[in-house]
Design a protein around this motif. Sequence first.
Motif, PDB file in Angstrom:
ATOM      1  N   ARG A  69     -46.129 -13.536  15.499  1.00 14.31           N
ATOM      2  CA  ARG A  69     -45.070 -13.098  14.584  1.00 14.31           C
ATOM      3  C   ARG A  69     -45.408 -13.563  13.185  1.00 14.31           C
ATOM      4  O   ARG A  69     -45.604 -14.761  12.975  1.00 14.31           O
ATOM      5  N   TRP A  70     -45.495 -12.619  12.244  1.00 16.53           N
ATOM      6  CA  TRP A  70     -45.670 -13.045  10.852  1.00 16.53           C
ATOM      7  C   TRP A  70     -44.488 -13.941  10.493  1.00 16.53           C
ATOM      8  O   TRP A  70     -43.361 -13.668  10.895  1.00 16.53           O
ATOM      9  N   GLY A  71     -44.765 -14.969   9.729  1.00 18.27           N
ATOM     10  CA  GLY A  71     -43.692 -15.881   9.356  1.00 18.27           C
ATOM     11  C   GLY A  71     -43.729 -17.148  10.182  1.00 18.27           C
ATOM     12  O   GLY A  71     -42.770 -17.919  10.197  1.00 18.27           O
ATOM     13  N   SER A  72     -44.833 -17.392  10.876  1.00 22.42           N
ATOM     14  CA  SER A  72     -44.962 -18.596  11.687  1.00 22.42           C
ATOM     15  C   SER A  72     -45.772 -19.672  10.970  1.00 22.42           C
ATOM     16  O   SER A  72     -46.167 -20.653  11.580  1.00 22.42           O
ATOM     17  N   GLY A  73     -46.081 -19.434   9.712  1.00 23.75           N
ATOM     18  CA  GLY A  73     -46.884 -20.420   8.983  1.00 23.75           C
ATOM     19  C   GLY A  73     -48.347 -20.055   8.966  1.00 23.75           C
ATOM     20  O   GLY A  73     -49.203 -20.905   8.722  1.00 23.75           O
ATOM     21  N   GLU A  74     -48.637 -18.766   9.189  1.00 20.26           N
ATOM     22  CA  GLU A  74     -50.047 -18.342   9.280  1.00 20.26           C
ATOM     23  C   GLU A  74     -50.820 -18.566   7.976  1.00 20.26           C
ATOM     24  O   GLU A  74     -52.025 -18.803   8.011  1.00 20.26           O
ATOM     25  N   LEU A  75     -50.144 -18.500   6.849  1.00 18.18           N
ATOM     26  CA  LEU A  75     -50.840 -18.809   5.592  1.00 18.18           C
ATOM     27  C   LEU A  75     -50.765 -20.297   5.271  1.00 18.18           C
ATOM     28  O   LEU A  75     -51.712 -20.879   4.740  1.00 18.18           O
ATOM     29  N   ALA A  76     -49.601 -20.899   5.614  1.00 18.94           N
ATOM     30  CA  ALA A  76     -49.431 -22.320   5.313  1.00 18.94           C
ATOM     31  C   ALA A  76     -50.527 -23.156   5.964  1.00 18.94           C
ATOM     32  O   ALA A  76     -50.929 -24.187   5.437  1.00 18.94           O
TER      33      ALA A  76
ATOM     34  N   LEU B 144     -53.269 -22.888   3.238  1.00 10.52           N
ATOM     35  CA  LEU B 144     -53.043 -23.031   1.793  1.00 10.52           C
ATOM     36  C   LEU B 144     -53.680 -24.279   1.180  1.00 10.52           C
ATOM     37  O   LEU B 144     -54.284 -24.190   0.108  1.00 10.52           O
TER      38      LEU B 144
ATOM     39  N   PRO C  25     -54.288  -7.726   3.577  1.00 12.32           N
ATOM     40  CA  PRO C  25     -53.185  -8.536   4.118  1.00 12.32           C
ATOM     41  C   PRO C  25     -51.985  -7.643   4.452  1.00 12.32           C
ATOM     42  O   PRO C  25     -51.828  -6.572   3.854  1.00 12.32           O
TER      43      PRO C  25
ATOM     44  N   ALA D 177     -45.248 -17.725  18.650  1.00  6.85           N
ATOM     45  CA  ALA D 177     -43.864 -17.831  18.224  1.00  6.85           C
ATOM     46  C   ALA D 177     -43.064 -18.451  19.359  1.00  6.85           C
ATOM     47  O   ALA D 177     -43.301 -18.169  20.528  1.00  6.85           O
TER      48      ALA D 177
ATOM     49  N   PRO E 134     -43.018 -22.628  15.912  1.00  6.54           N
ATOM     50  CA  PRO E 134     -44.323 -22.066  16.267  1.00  6.54           C
ATOM     51  C   PRO E 134     -45.297 -23.155  16.711  1.00  6.54           C
ATOM     52  O   PRO E 134     -45.138 -24.315  16.376  1.00  6.54           O
TER      53      PRO E 134
ATOM     54  N   HIS F  82     -43.619 -26.380   7.916  1.00  8.78           N
ATOM     55  CA  HIS F  82     -42.387 -26.135   7.169  1.00  8.78           C
ATOM     56  C   HIS F  82     -41.649 -27.435   6.910  1.00  8.78           C
ATOM     57  O   HIS F  82     -40.514 -27.424   6.486  1.00  8.78           O
TER      58      HIS F  82
END
Lengths: 211, 525
Positions: free
Chosen positions: A55-62, A65, A88, A183, A188, A209
């Motif tokens: 699920r996008w929004g699980s910290g995939e970029l964090a 970073l 992207p 997810a 996550p 997060h």
Amino acid sequence: MSESLHALLDDPRVWRAGRRAHHWPTLSSGHAELDGWLPGGGWPAARLTEVAVERWGSGELALFLPLLARLSAGERASSGAWITWIAPPFLPYAPALAAAGVNLARMLLLRTRDDTETLWAAEQSLRSGSCRAVLAWVGRVDGSGLRRLQLATEAGRAPLILFRPPASLDSPSPAALRLRLEAAGDGPRLRLLKHPGGAVRVLPVDFLHGR
Amino acid sequence: MSRPAARSNPASPGSPAPLSTGRAVTRPPAAALWLCLGLPRLPLEVRGGEDDAAPRVIVQRAGRVVQASLAAAESGVSPGLPLNAALALCPELAALARDEAAERAALERLAAWAGAFTPCVSLVPPAALLLEVRGSLRLFGGLSSLRQRLRAALALTGHAGRDAVAPTPLAALWLARAGDDEAVTELAALAGRVGRLRPAVTGWPQDTLAMLRSLGVESLADCLRLPRDGFARRVGRAALADLDRALGRRPDPRVPFQAPPSYRGAVELAAETTDTARLERAAGGLFAELEGFLRARQRAVNRLMVRLVHLRRPPTGVMLGLVAPGLEAAHFAALFAERLERLSLPAPVVGIELAAGPGEPLDPALAGLFGDEPGGLAGLRLVERLRARLGRESVHGLEVRDEHRPEQAWRVAEPGGEGYAAAPAVLPAALPEAGWQARQARPTWLLEAPRPLHSRDGRPWLDGALALERGPERLESGWWDGHGIARDYWVARTAAGARLWIYRELAASGQAGPAPRWFLHGVFG
């Protein structure tokens, strides 16, 4: 070699003689918990890492970073060392990247029409030797495509983070590292699907997060 | 300019009085050092070279073989053979007429190319160049490093070469013809090294060489042992003068080659083809020549015209445009390959022409030596390649704007562009105290446009009820430009644990409108 043998050898539980625990340089992820958990203590520095995101929004970029911040820091605008984002799923949001310390002047965003272009662009970017890191989002890639990318990371001495659909993890891959970002209602978690050393392992990544 | 290393040789008092060039100047010039670049395969190379490994020969008007391809040589065909005899040895042999004009043009292009290594290049037709390299040694880190770079750069042009180094131009030429590539850097060592060569390397007329043979002369050392006046009388004054020039006993000024202001090159293909790899290889040689041409003049170009020549049909033109002026052959070649891949050729190609304008002075930051990769160039090159295939607008950079409306707090920018000075400093610590970016949660992903969310009982819904974790953060802005927003933003969490950035539209104050609508605007990836 037959496909099933490939699959067998790609299973991290199969121990292969002569294979060291990890045999590539790594880059600290910038997250202490993550470094402690990743084989070799960080992201492979010049290898292919595959991440399947449920699920996008699980910290995939964090996850990446701090690494991107470090790799893009101190680069003058004229030095031409890019962090390349290929196809992207959404707009990387500049204010959030800047707040994470990423040097926006080094970001190179590419839109592609299909997976073929995405793979082409990833290979070009890596082989140019002018990218500090490449992130690419792709649907279908076959084994030979992945091998080309893996070779390109070594040639360009830069990591490729390849985001793929979860279903793709069933097929074998030459990636140094394969992860699934799962997810779950309680937050996550990262699952290590392939690494040279041993058993499948899971790490909750709520720390992404935690700030 | 050439600096003939004229020194009187005390061991030969009978030699003609040398013109002493060093005496009049207060600081004697450093002794010249000549590199001769011989191009032994030029006749074949200008007629398409060895690209397809077919047996072929270059034939002089008289019907004699001048040069044989490797495949032809394997069948026993060798230079000097009559064409009939060659055909008997190798029936499938293709015979091509020698094209001396093309050889001359190629030699001149290579002279211009060699200007990247020294400002003093002169032609020795039909197939050699002389480079005075003393002044370039420091720049290239010594003689062996210079020779390595020269050889590597020559290989990229597709020409085979042989180089030799000596303190006099003629000795360098003779050593190159003999294939003796061990450098002679001291005049004192010259007589010994030249002496080992056979008289044929001098290129003297056949009757002169025959006369020497009749005198029992096997090497130039034998020549040097003959009495000077006897040698002049029986063999010729011209030959004696050559020996004196070669040994530095007599000045040997060379006329420097003057290159034309812009590059124009052409190459013939061995056979007509549509094979892109072959076309890229052939064009690559021209790009390499162009790079040397541009380096020699410290210029860069941003437009190149490649013409693919067909038989009985106008050529196909391919214009290559660069984002920034450049000079690197690899860069040109990559752009060309990119274009070629998407080009449908109307007919097979028999030749390639390349033309570039005079260009503009080179940005010093890009002016590396051959084989260097100056910082920044590789990065620009990548952007160009990507744009050539994906389209210009599909490759861009990012920029932050000082703007409260989330959709306007960023914008697309030129990659690595210059608009960044005005953007907020990129490190959080450096953000202004009041800056919202530092304190407020901003999602790493933004949707191109906010997406309406369903709601149930006034609560936002996406795969289940969304849990509101953080908020509201009120953003009201832009009422003055007609794109105003009035929103309460929340960090929300889905049942599966994904974090989203959502907002509720605020009703205009004082109005009791319908139930407030929810929108998804970002994702905390």
